[in-house]
Every structure is written in structure tokens, then in C-alpha cells.
Motif scaffolding. Structure first.
Motif, PDB file in Angstrom:
ATOM      1  N   TYR A  15       0.843  -1.189   0.000  1.00  0.00           N
ATOM      2  CA  TYR A  15       0.000   0.000   0.000  1.00  0.00           C
ATOM      3  C   TYR A  15       0.887   1.250   0.000  1.00  0.00           C
ATOM      4  O   TYR A  15       1.816   1.353   0.805  1.00  0.00           O
ATOM      5  N   PRO A  16       0.608   2.217  -0.898  1.00  0.00           N
ATOM      6  CA  PRO A  16       1.460   3.414  -0.996  1.00  0.00           C
ATOM      7  C   PRO A  16       1.151   4.437   0.092  1.00  0.00           C
ATOM      8  O   PRO A  16       0.714   5.544  -0.161  1.00  0.00           O
ATOM      9  N   GLY A  17       1.398   4.073   1.317  1.00  0.00           N
ATOM     10  CA  GLY A  17       1.117   4.962   2.443  1.00  0.00           C
ATOM     11  C   GLY A  17       1.308   4.206   3.741  1.00  0.00           C
ATOM     12  O   GLY A  17       2.019   3.205   3.800  1.00  0.00           O
ATOM     13  N   THR A  18       0.666   4.681   4.800  1.00  0.00           N
ATOM     14  CA  THR A  18       0.809   4.037   6.106  1.00  0.00           C
ATOM     15  C   THR A  18      -0.564   3.593   6.602  1.00  0.00           C
ATOM     16  O   THR A  18      -1.020   3.985   7.663  1.00  0.00           O
ATOM     17  N   GLY A  19      -1.227   2.771   5.812  1.00  0.00           N
ATOM     18  CA  GLY A  19      -2.536   2.265   6.189  1.00  0.00           C
ATOM     19  C   GLY A  19      -2.437   1.020   7.050  1.00  0.00           C
ATOM     20  O   GLY A  19      -1.456   0.277   6.993  1.00  0.00           O
ATOM     21  N   ILE A  20      -3.462   0.809   7.867  1.00  0.00           N
ATOM     22  CA  ILE A  20      -3.566  -0.401   8.691  1.00  0.00           C
ATOM     23  C   ILE A  20      -4.808  -1.151   8.235  1.00  0.00           C
ATOM     24  O   ILE A  20      -5.930  -0.652   8.343  1.00  0.00           O
ATOM     25  N   PHE A  21      -4.615  -2.348   7.700  1.00  0.00           N
ATOM     26  CA  PHE A  21      -5.713  -3.170   7.197  1.00  0.00           C
ATOM     27  C   PHE A  21      -5.720  -4.480   7.987  1.00  0.00           C
ATOM     28  O   PHE A  21      -4.926  -5.376   7.718  1.00  0.00           O
ATOM     29  N   ASP A  22      -6.633  -4.569   8.964  1.00  0.00           N
ATOM     30  CA  ASP A  22      -6.614  -5.718   9.865  1.00  0.00           C
ATOM     31  C   ASP A  22      -7.790  -6.660   9.659  1.00  0.00           C
ATOM     32  O   ASP A  22      -7.987  -7.582  10.446  1.00  0.00           O
ATOM     33  N   SER A  23      -8.581  -6.442   8.600  1.00  0.00           N
ATOM     34  CA  SER A  23      -9.762  -7.286   8.416  1.00  0.00           C
ATOM     35  C   SER A  23      -9.700  -8.141   7.156  1.00  0.00           C
ATOM     36  O   SER A  23     -10.692  -8.725   6.739  1.00  0.00           O
ATOM     37  N   GLY A  24      -8.514  -8.245   6.540  1.00  0.00           N
ATOM     38  CA  GLY A  24      -8.352  -9.088   5.368  1.00  0.00           C
ATOM     39  C   GLY A  24      -8.958  -8.487   4.113  1.00  0.00           C
ATOM     40  O   GLY A  24      -9.330  -7.316   4.065  1.00  0.00           O
ATOM     41  N   LEU A  25      -9.065  -9.313   3.060  1.00  0.00           N
ATOM     42  CA  LEU A  25      -9.613  -8.885   1.777  1.00  0.00           C
ATOM     43  C   LEU A  25     -11.024  -9.426   1.603  1.00  0.00           C
ATOM     44  O   LEU A  25     -11.348 -10.509   2.084  1.00  0.00           O
ATOM     45  N   ILE A  85     -11.491  -5.872  -2.244  1.00  0.00           N
ATOM     46  CA  ILE A  85     -11.370  -4.624  -1.501  1.00  0.00           C
ATOM     47  C   ILE A  85     -10.722  -4.916  -0.153  1.00  0.00           C
ATOM     48  O   ILE A  85     -10.842  -6.018   0.391  1.00  0.00           O
ATOM     49  N   ALA A  86     -10.033  -3.916   0.368  1.00  0.00           N
ATOM     50  CA  ALA A  86      -9.473  -3.974   1.717  1.00  0.00           C
ATOM     51  C   ALA A  86      -9.926  -2.706   2.443  1.00  0.00           C
ATOM     52  O   ALA A  86      -9.909  -1.615   1.867  1.00  0.00           O
ATOM     53  N   VAL A  87     -10.355  -2.867   3.702  1.00  0.00           N
ATOM     54  CA  VAL A  87     -10.850  -1.746   4.497  1.00  0.00           C
ATOM     55  C   VAL A  87      -9.918  -1.547   5.684  1.00  0.00           C
ATOM     56  O   VAL A  87      -9.534  -2.511   6.355  1.00  0.00           O
ATOM     57  N   GLY A  88      -9.543  -0.299   5.962  1.00  0.00           N
ATOM     58  CA  GLY A  88      -8.666  -0.012   7.089  1.00  0.00           C
ATOM     59  C   GLY A  88      -8.720   1.450   7.466  1.00  0.00           C
ATOM     60  O   GLY A  88      -9.697   2.148   7.186  1.00  0.00           O
ATOM     61  N   TRP A  89      -7.661   1.925   8.077  1.00  0.00           N
ATOM     62  CA  TRP A  89      -7.585   3.337   8.443  1.00  0.00           C
ATOM     63  C   TRP A  89      -6.143   3.791   8.341  1.00  0.00           C
ATOM     64  O   TRP A  89      -5.209   2.989   8.319  1.00  0.00           O
ATOM     65  N   SER A  90      -5.969   5.100   8.254  1.00  0.00           N
ATOM     66  CA  SER A  90      -4.640   5.671   8.049  1.00  0.00           C
ATOM     67  C   SER A  90      -3.870   5.722   9.364  1.00  0.00           C
ATOM     68  O   SER A  90      -4.414   6.124  10.392  1.00  0.00           O
ATOM     69  N   ALA A  91      -2.618   5.329   9.317  1.00  0.00           N
ATOM     70  CA  ALA A  91      -1.781   5.358  10.524  1.00  0.00           C
ATOM     71  C   ALA A  91      -1.208   6.747  10.777  1.00  0.00           C
ATOM     72  O   ALA A  91      -0.939   7.117  11.919  1.00  0.00           O
ATOM     73  N   ASP A  92      -1.022   7.541   9.716  1.00  0.00           N
ATOM     74  CA  ASP A  92      -0.458   8.874   9.911  1.00  0.00           C
ATOM     75  C   ASP A  92      -1.527   9.966   9.935  1.00  0.00           C
ATOM     76  O   ASP A  92      -1.305  11.039  10.480  1.00  0.00           O
ATOM     77  N   LYS A  93      -2.698   9.681   9.358  1.00  0.00           N
ATOM     78  CA  LYS A  93      -3.839  10.601   9.448  1.00  0.00           C
ATOM     79  C   LYS A  93      -4.987   9.799  10.055  1.00  0.00           C
ATOM     80  O   LYS A  93      -5.822   9.241   9.350  1.00  0.00           O
ATOM     81  N   ALA A  94      -5.010   9.733  11.379  1.00  0.00           N
ATOM     82  CA  ALA A  94      -5.884   8.809  12.087  1.00  0.00           C
ATOM     83  C   ALA A  94      -7.364   9.054  11.842  1.00  0.00           C
ATOM     84  O   ALA A  94      -8.197   8.209  12.148  1.00  0.00           O
ATOM     85  N   SER A  95      -7.731  10.213  11.294  1.00  0.00           N
ATOM     86  CA  SER A  95      -9.142  10.508  11.053  1.00  0.00           C
ATOM     87  C   SER A  95      -9.629   9.988   9.703  1.00  0.00           C
ATOM     88  O   SER A  95     -10.798  10.127   9.367  1.00  0.00           O
ATOM     89  N   GLU A  96      -8.738   9.366   8.920  1.00  0.00           N
ATOM     90  CA  GLU A  96      -9.101   8.871   7.594  1.00  0.00           C
ATOM     91  C   GLU A  96      -9.410   7.380   7.617  1.00  0.00           C
ATOM     92  O   GLU A  96      -8.611   6.576   8.080  1.00  0.00           O
ATOM     93  N   VAL A  97     -10.587   7.019   7.091  1.00  0.00           N
ATOM     94  CA  VAL A  97     -10.908   5.630   6.815  1.00  0.00           C
ATOM     95  C   VAL A  97     -10.442   5.326   5.391  1.00  0.00           C
ATOM     96  O   VAL A  97     -10.577   6.161   4.492  1.00  0.00           O
ATOM     97  N   LEU A  98      -9.887   4.143   5.177  1.00  0.00           N
ATOM     98  CA  LEU A  98      -9.339   3.772   3.879  1.00  0.00           C
ATOM     99  C   LEU A  98     -10.089   2.584   3.286  1.00  0.00           C
ATOM    100  O   LEU A  98     -10.413   1.636   4.001  1.00  0.00           O
TER     101      LEU A  98
END
Length: 200
Positions: free
Chosen positions: A22-32, A41-54
Motif C-alpha cells: 500500500y502506498p502509504g501508512t494504512g492499517i488493514f486488519d480485516s483481510g480482503l 477490496i481492503a478496508v482499514g484506516w490511516s496510521a499517519d492521518k488517524a481521522s481517515e478511513v481507507l
């Protein structure tokens, strides 16, 4: 002599040498989540911008689907200045995606929100932003299950105190409202003695 791939070897035709970074610092802990057309699709959130859902959408070969969101990625702020600690998602028959994100309020309080995105990655504003659980305690999301009728089951652990768990399941209608015909006002609670972490 022909060289044969061993079971467990990376598939070089997927992503870059069998990997997708992933081209960033996302955390994806729920698999594909797989889609009917072979995409993921993969769902997660940003590690450096904590208010962003990815949400990332991938082609079957591991490349991002550039027709989705911005070059294959949704970066959405559901709540301004929120800090997320978990995210889950489910894919509907029409290709839309419902995302559930746990907003961390402090060490002992959190709330779970639900939002929906259209197949192209744009926000489905008619669904709105649903508060699945309130912030009176710490809430931990377990699993998400899409029913055949389009309703969604969500398993949650409410943690009102140290070593105390109140597990419950909430059902959400397709339009983003609580299904008040399910359990008590849309939620089915279980006794404190019941211990589960359902990955629906």
C-alpha cells in the motif's frame, strides 16, 4: 529441465513479484473481501492521518482499480479529528460498500460508525452516517455479515469496565437505519458470561 513452482511460492503475476504494498501508512486488519467480478477490496484506516478511513479496490492481478475512488483508493474523513482503532466492511450485490469504523474517544470510550460508498467509490449520502454504538463505554467491533435481504449484522463487544464484557449483535437496514424488529430496538444482547468474538 523445467522449473516448477512450489506450493506456497509467491505468484509473480500478482502485484509486484507476488506482493502488493500500500502506498502509504494504512492499517488493514480485516483481510480482503472478494467481489463477484474477481476484484478485491481492503478496508482499514490511516496510521499517519488517524481521522481517515481507507478503502482500497484491487484488480484480480493485484493492481489498484483506477476507476474507483482516487486511483483505486478512498480516503474519507467520517468524523473530523477522529482517531480510529478498527475498521470492517461488507460488499453489497450492486458493488456498493458499507464500512464500519471504531472511533477511539479515550482509553475507555469508543463509538462505532457506519457509512456507505457507491461502486465508484463516491460517498452514498442517502445512507448517512449511522452510530452503531454509543460512547458510554469502550466498544470493540467483531464481525460483519451481509444477509441475503441486504440487511447487515454487526457483532460488538461493549466493555464498561475492567474484565467486564457485554457482547451484542446489531442489525442494520439497507437504508442505514436500525432494524428495530431485531432484538431490543435493533440489538440483541447476551449475558456477561457469554464470551465470543464472532467473525461473521
Amino acid at each position: 529441465m523445467n522449473a516448477h513452482k512450489k506450493i506456497g511460492d509467491l505468484d509473480p503475476s500478482f502485484g509486484e513479484g507476488g506482493k502488493l504494498v500500500y502506498p502509504g501508512t494504512g492499517i488493514f486488519d480485516s483481510g480482503l473481501k472478494s467481489l463477484p467480478d474477481g476484484k478485491f477490496i481492503a478496508v482499514g484506516w490511516s496510521a499517519d492521518k488517524a481521522s481517515e478511513v481507507l478503502v482500497v479496490k484491487l484488480m484480480s492481478d493485484g493492481k489498484t482499480d483506477t476507476g474507483f475512488g482516487e486511483q483505486g483508493i478512498i480516503r474519507e474523513i467520517l468524523i473530523e479529528d477522529a482517531e480510529y482503532s478498527a475498521a470492517r466492511g461488507c460488499v453489497h450485490e450492486d458493488g456498493s460498500i458499507t464500512v464500519f469504523a471504531t472511533q477511539r474517544i479515550d482509553n475507555s470510550h469508543s463509538v462505532i460508525w457506519a457509512a456507505r460508498f457507491n461502486p465508484d467509490g463516491s460517498r452514498n449520502t442517502s445512507f448517512g452516517l449511522l452510530e452503531v454504538s454509543n460512547e458510554t463505554a469502550e466498544n470493540r467491533i467483531g464481525g460483519v455479515c451481509l444477509q441475503a435481504d441486504g440487511k447487515i449484522l454487526v457483532t460488538v463487544y461493549e466493555v464498561p469496565g475492567f474484565n467486564v464484557l457485554h457482547p451484542f449483535v446489531t442489525r442494520i437496514n439497507e437504508d442505514g437505519t436500525r432494524d428495530t424488529t431485531f432484538g431490543l430496538n435493533g440489538s440483541q444482547y447476551f449475558s456477561d458470561e457469554v464470551s465470543f468474538w464472532v467473525k461473521l
